[in-house]
Design a protein around this motif. Sequence first.
Motif, short mmCIF file in Angstrom:
data_model
loop_
_atom_site.label_atom_id
_atom_site.label_comp_id
_atom_site.label_asym_id
_atom_site.label_seq_id
_atom_site.Cartn_x
_atom_site.Cartn_y
_atom_site.Cartn_z
N THR A 1 53.90 -12.69 -63.66
CA THR A 1 52.76 -11.68 -63.81
C THR A 1 51.84 -12.03 -62.23
O THR A 1 51.06 -12.79 -62.16
CB THR A 1 51.73 -11.70 -64.90
OG1 THR A 1 52.55 -11.98 -65.82
CG2 THR A 1 50.64 -10.85 -64.85
N PRO A 2 52.07 -10.77 -61.36
CA PRO A 2 51.23 -11.10 -60.24
C PRO A 2 49.70 -11.23 -60.26
O PRO A 2 49.17 -10.72 -61.35
CB PRO A 2 51.49 -9.40 -59.43
CG PRO A 2 52.52 -9.31 -60.12
CD PRO A 2 52.60 -9.44 -61.49
N ALA A 3 49.23 -12.29 -59.54
CA ALA A 3 47.69 -12.46 -59.84
C ALA A 3 47.22 -12.67 -58.22
O ALA A 3 47.93 -13.09 -57.56
CB ALA A 3 47.70 -13.74 -60.34
N SER A 4 46.18 -12.11 -58.33
CA SER A 4 45.60 -12.11 -56.70
C SER A 4 44.15 -12.31 -56.79
O SER A 4 43.38 -12.12 -57.91
CB SER A 4 45.96 -10.93 -55.90
OG SER A 4 45.21 -9.62 -56.54
N GLY A 5 43.38 -12.66 -55.66
CA GLY A 5 41.91 -12.61 -55.56
C GLY A 5 41.51 -14.05 -56.39
O GLY A 5 40.37 -13.89 -56.98
N ARG A 6 42.23 -14.81 -56.51
CA ARG A 6 41.78 -16.29 -57.14
C ARG A 6 41.37 -17.32 -56.42
O ARG A 6 41.80 -17.47 -55.23
CB ARG A 6 42.88 -16.73 -58.25
CG ARG A 6 43.55 -15.41 -59.02
CD ARG A 6 42.41 -15.08 -60.02
NE ARG A 6 42.20 -15.74 -61.23
CZ ARG A 6 43.07 -15.84 -62.25
NH1 ARG A 6 44.30 -14.94 -62.32
NH2 ARG A 6 42.72 -16.59 -63.27
N ARG A 7 40.50 -17.96 -56.59
CA ARG A 7 40.01 -19.28 -55.84
C ARG A 7 40.93 -20.47 -56.08
O ARG A 7 41.01 -20.93 -57.22
CB ARG A 7 38.61 -19.44 -56.04
CG ARG A 7 38.28 -20.70 -55.01
CD ARG A 7 36.45 -20.94 -55.29
NE ARG A 7 36.05 -19.80 -54.52
CZ ARG A 7 35.76 -19.44 -53.45
NH1 ARG A 7 36.10 -19.98 -52.61
NH2 ARG A 7 35.04 -18.07 -53.36
N ILE A 8 41.47 -21.09 -55.19
CA ILE A 8 42.58 -22.44 -55.24
C ILE A 8 42.07 -23.27 -54.34
O ILE A 8 41.69 -23.01 -52.85
CB ILE A 8 43.87 -21.68 -54.89
CG1 ILE A 8 44.26 -20.63 -55.65
CG2 ILE A 8 44.76 -22.84 -54.89
CD1 ILE A 8 45.57 -20.04 -55.46
N THR A 9 41.81 -24.54 -54.67
CA THR A 9 41.73 -25.64 -53.97
C THR A 9 42.96 -26.28 -53.61
O THR A 9 43.86 -26.62 -54.58
CB THR A 9 40.60 -26.43 -54.56
OG1 THR A 9 39.45 -25.99 -54.76
CG2 THR A 9 40.65 -28.11 -53.54
N LEU A 10 43.24 -26.61 -52.17
CA LEU A 10 44.45 -27.15 -51.83
C LEU A 10 43.71 -28.38 -50.80
O LEU A 10 43.17 -28.53 -50.08
CB LEU A 10 45.05 -26.17 -50.74
CG LEU A 10 46.38 -26.80 -49.84
CD1 LEU A 10 47.39 -27.37 -50.86
CD2 LEU A 10 46.74 -25.75 -48.86
N VAL A 11 44.68 -29.52 -51.38
CA VAL A 11 44.40 -30.80 -50.75
C VAL A 11 45.98 -31.52 -50.43
O VAL A 11 46.76 -31.56 -51.16
CB VAL A 11 43.73 -31.91 -51.71
CG1 VAL A 11 43.63 -33.22 -50.92
CG2 VAL A 11 42.70 -31.38 -52.50
N GLU A 12 45.99 -31.28 -48.97
CA GLU A 12 47.40 -31.65 -48.23
C GLU A 12 47.05 -32.36 -46.94
O GLU A 12 46.57 -31.69 -46.12
CB GLU A 12 48.31 -30.43 -48.29
CG GLU A 12 49.47 -30.52 -47.37
CD GLU A 12 50.48 -31.85 -48.07
OE1 GLU A 12 50.62 -32.77 -47.28
OE2 GLU A 12 50.76 -31.56 -49.12
N ASP A 13 47.68 -33.54 -46.83
CA ASP A 13 47.36 -34.28 -45.52
C ASP A 13 48.13 -33.82 -44.44
O ASP A 13 47.80 -34.02 -43.18
CB ASP A 13 47.42 -35.77 -45.57
CG ASP A 13 48.76 -36.11 -46.32
OD1 ASP A 13 49.29 -36.93 -45.69
OD2 ASP A 13 49.25 -35.59 -46.99
#
Length: 698
Positions: A562-574
């Motif tokens: 189900t396409p989802a957009s406009g959401r807040r995502i935290t990304l932790v990647e070194d």
Amino acid sequence: MPSRELQSLRQQMEVLRQRNTELETQWARHQQDDQDLFRFLFDTMDEGFCVIEFFDGPHGPLSDYVHVLANAAYTRHAGIADVTGQKLREMVPDEADDWIARYGPVLRTGKPLQFEQELVATGRVLSVTTFRIEPAERRQVAVLFKDVTERYRAETALQQLNEHLEQRVAAALAERSLFAELVENSVARVQVVDTSMTFLAVNKRAVRDFEYLFNHTLKAGDSLIDCLADFPTELDRCMALWRRALAGESFTEVIAYEKNGRLGHFESRFTPLRDGAGVITGAYLFVYDITRRVNEQQQLLEAEKALRQAQKMEAVGQLTGGIAHDFNNLLAGILGAQELMRQRVQQARHDDIPALLDSACSSAHRAATLVQRLLAFSRQQTLQPQMIRLRTLVEGMQELISRSVGPAIEVSCHFEHDKGLSFVDPPQLESALLNLCINARDAMPSGGRIDIDCRRVQITDDTAQTLNLPAGRYLCLAVEDNGQGMSAEVAARAVEPFFTTKPSERNTGLGLSMVYGFVRQSGGQLQIRSAPGEGTCIRLYLPWKPGSERPPLAAIEPAARTPASGRRITLVEDHEPLRAIITEVLEDLGHCIDSYPNGPAALEANGQPELLITDIGLPGGLDGRQVAEAFRLRLPEVPVLFITGYDANAVLNERPMPSGARVLTKPFTLEALVEQVEQLLSMTRSPVDDCVPAKRES
């Protein structure tokens, strides 16, 4: 009567009176002399003597007696003085009944009696002769006795000595019989020879083995030299050993005998035989069959060798597990950049760039496959087993296998047990089967035949030890070719990592290692049988599961997105390139991405994400699992997507997967990333209104 006659008569009577008086005087004198003689004899006799007189007492008629007369020897023999006038029950009350029982019958019957009895009061043993004094109405009994204590003790000691000697003789005979029985029935083969090499003794096991080895029934009295006359080599060896023992040496030798194709090992213990003076009179031999022990030791050595091999393989696995994270980070960055560049290039229509990208992408996928094989070999890769039917899996792959091996090779499948189920990872088993078929193809450059066979087998206790598997039922998937085959040395090293007989540009040497790691991790075993010029057969023993009537589980289709957009995502990647790629892909979908290089930076920002994406191997003191736990203290329902270059087990340290969390293993395609993100976001509430990144780091 005339007076003269009367006178004469009176004179005669007077003479008679005088004569009578003289006679009475003489009688009295003789009687006194007799009494004096009796008293003299009575007082001086060596034996004790007494006269006892019975009387009725409190214990009944004739139940006691008194000493009316006793000589001096009484005290010496009995040990009691001044007994005259003493009553029995006053003298020795504890023994009175015993002495009454002795003398009472003499008084009543008048029959003399001889006996020996201990006078317990004084510890004297008396030899007694007793008789009744007549008339019986006097109630008197005479007792003549003497002290025989010393003789009695000597006789008792002698009797005890005789009994002890008899017991010792009996014990010695019993011990000798016992030792003879033990030697005769001992597990050892016992031989005894004298200095002339003549057998003094042999037990039945020695006789049986000697007859089996040398066709001669051995017995005591036989000559060793004569018995082995037809076996000169064995005679020389035996004579050399026996001479060492006869020279005074005690030693042990292990001797091997082979007959009728059976090899036996015997431990022979030689010892000199000495007499009481220490002079050597012969030698004896105890032989023990240690064939089983030698075989077990050989098996132990082989097991230790296998253990060392397994340890070496585990060490390689640990090494590959350590480099997988950084290697997969690089691969993920390369693949992501290539896909983005492909999209841009397709829009610009640069015709020469796609070919280069295809080549780079192919190399990256090959590197990813290499890492997967390394992890499978090191048994750190998580398998996703399910119930599968081997026939269905093999038939589904037959066309792919035929195309892979080429038209010059005929592929045939046989299913003796077509309902067999096994609990394994289907993709891994498919990869293993394809790997085996490709190896078979490479062994037949001019073409040939590959036979794939599936059958149910019963592993017994004997074969279980050889295969290093628990006994029970298994499904055996065998791949057999009629190619070049392998030598024993090559077959022994075939599953070693990086070992290959092919050119290095054609093979990494991890194919069979990967298959071996997968099969062992699935609870099975891999077996190789091969010989130069006779082809190769590789068998995979997989655990058989009951309930074969049930169909295997159907493949699970990916969930509808189900396409989802406009959401807040935290990304932790070194890893910076991968962090930039993930950020750009998700921002292209309309999401707001807050990206951070480590956990502390993400937690300090105090954001309110609707999805947390975090790598596991992070710098800064917190790993991805700890970062997720810290976020969930503030946001208990936030979904988490773990991304890692390690196996999923490394993510959770073998703990259950938290609810609302998934794992994406590097390298991954952008499509797989987008799918996982959309599925996790579909679990959360409606998007926030102001989707503006709180912080952005590249």
